[in-house]
Motif scaffolding. Structure first.
Motif, mmCIF file in Angstrom:
data_model
loop_
_atom_site.group_PDB
_atom_site.id
_atom_site.type_symbol
_atom_site.label_atom_id
_atom_site.label_comp_id
_atom_site.label_asym_id
_atom_site.label_seq_id
_atom_site.Cartn_x
_atom_site.Cartn_y
_atom_site.Cartn_z
ATOM 1 N N GLN A 129 0.832 -1.340 -0.073
ATOM 2 C CA GLN A 129 -0.019 -0.042 -0.047
ATOM 3 C C GLN A 129 0.972 1.454 0.114
ATOM 4 O O GLN A 129 0.514 2.192 -0.621
ATOM 5 C CB GLN A 129 -0.889 0.029 1.206
ATOM 6 N N THR A 130 2.065 1.145 0.831
ATOM 7 C CA THR A 130 2.850 2.697 0.711
ATOM 8 C C THR A 130 3.490 2.602 -0.790
ATOM 9 O O THR A 130 3.790 3.769 -1.130
ATOM 10 C CB THR A 130 3.804 2.320 1.565
ATOM 11 N N LYS A 131 4.012 1.420 -1.428
ATOM 12 C CA LYS A 131 4.571 1.706 -2.731
ATOM 13 C C LYS A 131 3.639 2.103 -3.679
ATOM 14 O O LYS A 131 4.122 2.365 -4.642
ATOM 15 C CB LYS A 131 5.236 0.202 -3.245
ATOM 16 N N ILE A 132 2.316 1.915 -3.724
ATOM 17 C CA ILE A 132 1.509 2.431 -4.805
ATOM 18 C C ILE A 132 0.515 3.575 -4.428
ATOM 19 O O ILE A 132 -0.365 3.954 -4.973
ATOM 20 C CB ILE A 132 0.397 1.177 -5.047
ATOM 21 N N GLU A 133 0.931 4.184 -3.317
ATOM 22 C CA GLU A 133 0.353 5.268 -2.999
ATOM 23 C C GLU A 133 0.187 6.477 -3.683
ATOM 24 O O GLU A 133 -0.794 7.034 -3.925
ATOM 25 C CB GLU A 133 0.710 5.794 -1.541
ATOM 26 N N ASN A 134 0.982 6.567 -4.838
ATOM 27 C CA ASN A 134 1.058 7.667 -5.989
ATOM 28 C C ASN A 134 0.363 7.239 -7.254
ATOM 29 O O ASN A 134 0.537 7.769 -8.108
ATOM 30 C CB ASN A 134 2.154 8.309 -5.872
ATOM 31 N N TRP A 135 0.009 5.690 -7.160
ATOM 32 C CA TRP A 135 -0.604 5.231 -8.374
ATOM 33 C C TRP A 135 -1.783 5.247 -8.404
ATOM 34 O O TRP A 135 -2.722 5.362 -7.411
ATOM 35 C CB TRP A 135 0.048 3.785 -8.342
ATOM 36 N N ASP A 136 -2.484 5.252 -9.663
ATOM 37 C CA ASP A 136 -3.943 5.085 -10.035
ATOM 38 C C ASP A 136 -4.366 3.920 -10.102
ATOM 39 O O ASP A 136 -3.628 2.975 -10.746
ATOM 40 C CB ASP A 136 -4.483 6.111 -11.139
ATOM 41 N N PHE A 137 -5.568 3.425 -9.885
ATOM 42 C CA PHE A 137 -6.051 2.240 -10.051
ATOM 43 C C PHE A 137 -6.545 2.318 -11.507
ATOM 44 O O PHE A 137 -7.056 3.437 -11.830
ATOM 45 C CB PHE A 137 -7.304 1.743 -9.063
ATOM 46 N N PRO A 138 -6.675 1.279 -12.236
ATOM 47 C CA PRO A 138 -6.356 -0.141 -12.130
ATOM 48 C C PRO A 138 -4.930 -0.576 -11.822
ATOM 49 O O PRO A 138 -4.141 0.488 -12.649
ATOM 50 C CB PRO A 138 -6.984 -0.953 -13.077
ATOM 51 N N ILE A 139 -4.556 -1.696 -11.322
ATOM 52 C CA ILE A 139 -3.054 -1.727 -11.189
ATOM 53 C C ILE A 139 -3.041 -3.162 -11.901
ATOM 54 O O ILE A 139 -3.993 -4.043 -11.429
ATOM 55 C CB ILE A 139 -2.638 -1.788 -9.751
ATOM 56 N N VAL A 140 -2.012 -3.685 -12.188
ATOM 57 C CA VAL A 140 -1.762 -4.947 -12.911
ATOM 58 C C VAL A 140 -0.660 -5.800 -11.979
ATOM 59 O O VAL A 140 0.161 -5.377 -11.490
ATOM 60 C CB VAL A 140 -1.161 -4.928 -14.309
ATOM 61 N N LEU A 141 -1.118 -6.996 -11.689
ATOM 62 C CA LEU A 141 -0.362 -8.054 -10.920
ATOM 63 C C LEU A 141 0.072 -9.056 -11.894
ATOM 64 O O LEU A 141 -0.995 -9.572 -12.597
ATOM 65 C CB LEU A 141 -0.841 -8.567 -9.592
ATOM 66 N N VAL A 175 4.478 -5.981 -9.898
ATOM 67 C CA VAL A 175 3.393 -5.002 -9.793
ATOM 68 C C VAL A 175 3.689 -4.170 -10.897
ATOM 69 O O VAL A 175 4.798 -3.649 -10.880
ATOM 70 C CB VAL A 175 3.249 -4.452 -8.243
ATOM 71 N N GLU A 176 2.835 -3.776 -11.629
ATOM 72 C CA GLU A 176 3.154 -2.694 -12.684
ATOM 73 C C GLU A 176 1.776 -1.694 -12.886
ATOM 74 O O GLU A 176 0.701 -2.340 -12.601
ATOM 75 C CB GLU A 176 3.416 -3.416 -13.913
ATOM 76 N N GLU A 177 2.000 -0.798 -13.329
ATOM 77 C CA GLU A 177 1.090 0.314 -13.697
ATOM 78 C C GLU A 177 0.106 -0.108 -14.851
ATOM 79 O O GLU A 177 0.783 -0.809 -15.623
ATOM 80 C CB GLU A 177 1.879 1.692 -13.681
#
Length: 377
Positions: A129-141, A175-177
């Motif tokens: 959650q800290t690593k993606i806090e500046n990312w927008d959803f959706p996110i790809v795993l 994990v990728e944008e």
């Protein structure tokens, strides 16, 4: 002396090398687990074993001059011991090594200066959650190993969904944008033993649930964009000193930015159109490259082509004879049926390519609709 080529993997990609092998006088020996795998019917000899069984690959090596790969689910560490004993693998194992783990692949592409989406390896699920806090959803795993045809890929739309996927997966994840692409593209490229590289026309691929459903050749992009993609292919294959055919999947964004998505170190679904629509198919080209023969012309022999995968939509043992007869009546169509004995949802059972007289997106989409209305009930 005829070349004896070993292939690790006996699915449809190996099966589609059969005609080219006959034409070139290459004998195929296939390592595959099951007697009803597609390539068993075209192989001169077969070693029945799992693709990651290195003891079986040693037996395969005793029957052939060169070994190549139909898929990448191999045990590289065990194969390195065979390579040290003089077994010739093409592509060489050092060319596969940075590509088999999707995180290592991304790092390799980034180190080459090639454009890729933002990414990180999920080492510690608590940190996500800290690593993606500046990312927008959706996110790809993505599962770092052994994912294919949408298996092991998850598009998540919120934190709860994300945590569920992370907690349910024991496998290592990348994990990728999510790239809001305008189109998904692909290019097939081949590199010969003496370093010559040729590329096929860039194509548009259309995926559903991360499985390729359709390919339109050539893609509707600018000559500059095509040149940029060709340059990416050259950089990659030269850096790897690869021998053989590689498939490169890409995104193009609404403002024309190109990003590399994934690399397949083998013939690829996005190049199946080449069997009927090009002077030389990707399968013949792969045999030429790994057997040390000259590479041949990759040009289209028609203005445009569409390829549609015929995917399973039910669990059955049907041969779909009725649908296949209807599909075969479409003008300028070429139907390839892989002879698999079992259908299940999402499984690739065959494909159809239709050659078109002009490059027109509307015509291409109309043909695709017609094919899919015949195939899917």
């Amino acid at each position: 002396m005829s070349i004896k080529l070993g292939i690790i993997g006996g699915g449809q990609l190996a099966w589609m090398m059969g005609d080219a092998a006959k034409k070139l006088g290459v004998e195929l020996i296939v390592q595959t687990p099951n007697q009803d795998d597609p390539a068993v019917s075209i192989a001169q000899k077969t070693v029945f074993a799992a693709v990651d069984d290195a003891a079986a690959t040693e037996i395969l090596a005793s029957k052939c001059n060169i070994i190549t790969f139909e898929n990448e689910f191999v045990n590289l560490d065990a194969l390195y011991l065979l390579e040290k004993q003089g077994v010739c693998f093409r592509p060489r194992l050092a060319a596969l090594s940075p590509l088999l783990d999707k995180y290592h692949q991304r790092c390799y592409l980034q180190d080459l200066g090639l454009p890729v989406p933002q990414f990180f390896a999920l080492e510690n699920p608590e940190d996500i959650q800290t690593k993606i806090e500046n990312w927008d959803f959706p996110i790809v795993l993505k599962a770092r190993r052994h994912g294919y045809d949408g298996q092991g890929t998850f598009v998540v739309h919120d934190v709860a969904n994300l945590l569920t996927v992370v907690n349910q997966n024991s496998t290592q994840l990348l994990v990728e944008e999510f790239v809001p692409f305008a189109k998904e593209l692909a290019i097939i490229a081949a590199r010969s033993v003496n370093g010559e590289i040729i590329t096929y026309p860039v194509v548009e691929t259309q995926q559903e649930q991360q499985v390729c459903r359709r390919v339109i050749a050539p893609a509707d992009i600018t000559p500059q964009q095509a040149a940029e993609i060709q340059a990416i292919a050259h950089t990659l294959l030269n850096s790897l000193q690869a021998v053989g055919v590689f498939g490169i999947e890409l995104f193009i964004t609404a403002n024309g930015k190109i990003l590399v998505n994934e690399i397949a170190p083998r013939t690829h679904n996005s190049g199946h159109f080449s069997l009927d629509a090009c002077e030389t198919s990707q399968f013949e080209q792969h045999l030429r490259a790994v057997c040390g023969l000259p590479l041949e012309d990759t040009q289209l022999n028609c203005s445009s082509a569409v390829m549609v995968n015929l995917l399973g939509y039910e669990n059955s043992h049907s041969s779909y004879q009725n649908q296949r007869q209807h599909l075969a009546k479409i003008p300028h169509s070429h139907l390839h049926w892989y002879g698999k004995t079992e259908s299940r949802p999402g499984r690739k059972l065959g494909h159809i390519t239709v050659l078109l007289q002009q490059q027109n997106q509307h015509t291409a989409l109309d043909i695709i609709d017609k094919i899919e209305s015949i195939w899917y009930p």
